[in-house]
Scaffold this motif. Sequence first.
Motif, short mmCIF file in Angstrom:
data_model
loop_
_atom_site.label_atom_id
_atom_site.label_comp_id
_atom_site.label_asym_id
_atom_site.label_seq_id
_atom_site.Cartn_x
_atom_site.Cartn_y
_atom_site.Cartn_z
N THR A 286 17.93 34.95 2.66
CA THR A 286 17.88 36.29 3.25
C THR A 286 16.64 37.03 2.77
O THR A 286 16.34 37.03 1.58
CB THR A 286 19.13 37.09 2.88
OG1 THR A 286 20.29 36.38 3.30
CG2 THR A 286 19.11 38.46 3.54
N LEU A 287 15.92 37.65 3.70
CA LEU A 287 14.82 38.53 3.32
C LEU A 287 15.41 39.77 2.65
O LEU A 287 16.25 40.45 3.24
CB LEU A 287 14.01 38.91 4.54
CG LEU A 287 13.08 37.82 5.10
CD1 LEU A 287 12.62 38.19 6.50
CD2 LEU A 287 11.89 37.60 4.18
N SER A 288 14.97 40.03 1.43
CA SER A 288 15.58 41.11 0.64
C SER A 288 14.50 42.09 0.16
O SER A 288 13.39 41.67 -0.21
CB SER A 288 16.29 40.50 -0.57
OG SER A 288 16.87 41.49 -1.36
N PRO A 289 14.75 43.40 0.20
CA PRO A 289 16.01 44.05 0.58
C PRO A 289 16.17 44.14 2.10
O PRO A 289 15.23 43.86 2.84
CB PRO A 289 15.86 45.45 -0.02
CG PRO A 289 14.38 45.70 0.01
CD PRO A 289 13.74 44.37 -0.27
N GLU A 290 17.35 44.54 2.55
CA GLU A 290 17.60 44.68 3.97
C GLU A 290 16.75 45.81 4.55
O GLU A 290 16.37 46.74 3.84
CB GLU A 290 19.08 44.97 4.23
CG GLU A 290 20.01 43.86 3.81
CD GLU A 290 21.46 44.19 4.10
OE1 GLU A 290 21.72 45.30 4.60
OE2 GLU A 290 22.34 43.35 3.82
N TYR A 291 16.47 45.72 5.85
CA TYR A 291 15.70 46.75 6.53
C TYR A 291 16.61 47.46 7.53
O TYR A 291 17.14 46.83 8.45
CB TYR A 291 14.50 46.14 7.26
CG TYR A 291 13.69 47.14 8.03
CD1 TYR A 291 12.90 48.09 7.38
CD2 TYR A 291 13.72 47.15 9.43
CE1 TYR A 291 12.16 49.02 8.10
CE2 TYR A 291 12.97 48.07 10.14
CZ TYR A 291 12.19 49.00 9.48
OH TYR A 291 11.46 49.92 10.19
N LEU A 292 16.83 48.75 7.32
CA LEU A 292 17.71 49.56 8.17
C LEU A 292 19.11 48.95 8.29
O LEU A 292 19.73 48.96 9.35
CB LEU A 292 17.09 49.73 9.56
CG LEU A 292 15.74 50.48 9.61
CD1 LEU A 292 15.22 50.55 11.04
CD2 LEU A 292 15.86 51.88 9.00
N GLY A 293 19.57 48.36 7.18
CA GLY A 293 20.90 47.78 7.18
C GLY A 293 21.01 46.47 7.92
O GLY A 293 22.11 45.94 8.10
#
Length: 227
Positions: free
Chosen positions: A178-185
């Motif tokens: 997973t690309l972290s952190p999330e973008y706009l949830g």
Amino acid sequence: MKKLFLISIAFLLVVPHVWAADFLTSARGGGMGFSSFLLPDGPSGALYNPSTLGYVRGWQTQLMYEKINDYEYEVVEEKPYYGQFGLAYYRPNLGTFALNSLQSGSFSELTNIPTFNHLALSYGRELSPNWALGGSAKYVVETGFGQRSALDLDLGFSCRTNFGLVSAAAFENIARSTLSPEYLGRQEHLPRRTRLGAGYLVTSHDYQAAFLASQQWEEWGIAAKQV
């Protein structure tokens, strides 16, 4: 002769679509699509199939830059680019190591294209005269929609016979990190790709002519699968 000519024209018409479907990692990879993962190609070959490093000897460097003028965007005038640098080094009785650095993005101030930076450390070894195994550890940083990063692994197997038959299997982004952190949830994953292929090398020693067939399965996003 006429039939051969028509087949050649049809092949040239299909190649651009193959090129667009794959992640561009070299001039050979861009022209051949993911069928190139069957053949040793120095440093960038490790990005398609790290086991091909098992057939590389000596040391090699590779540099590529491409500026794409027409990206078919209608709202924003994009100026996308792509760059790659690679280094491969063979150590007798130990195997071949490769380091690849890649960046893609856009020179436009207003852009819809995120910038991706990849750093991949790969290793390949010939287990026998016919079999090779290899793997890669990759670190990806994406900017444009925030700043996100991910770490993942690739794995590849190759078989090459003395009479010209070749086959290979490669697994890219095994963990589908997973690309972290999330973008706009929104949670996004690196694309998991599986490649299978086989072929016949007409000139098995210098790879100047070959018939190749391959298939790629791709899993992107959360649960969407494409073939």
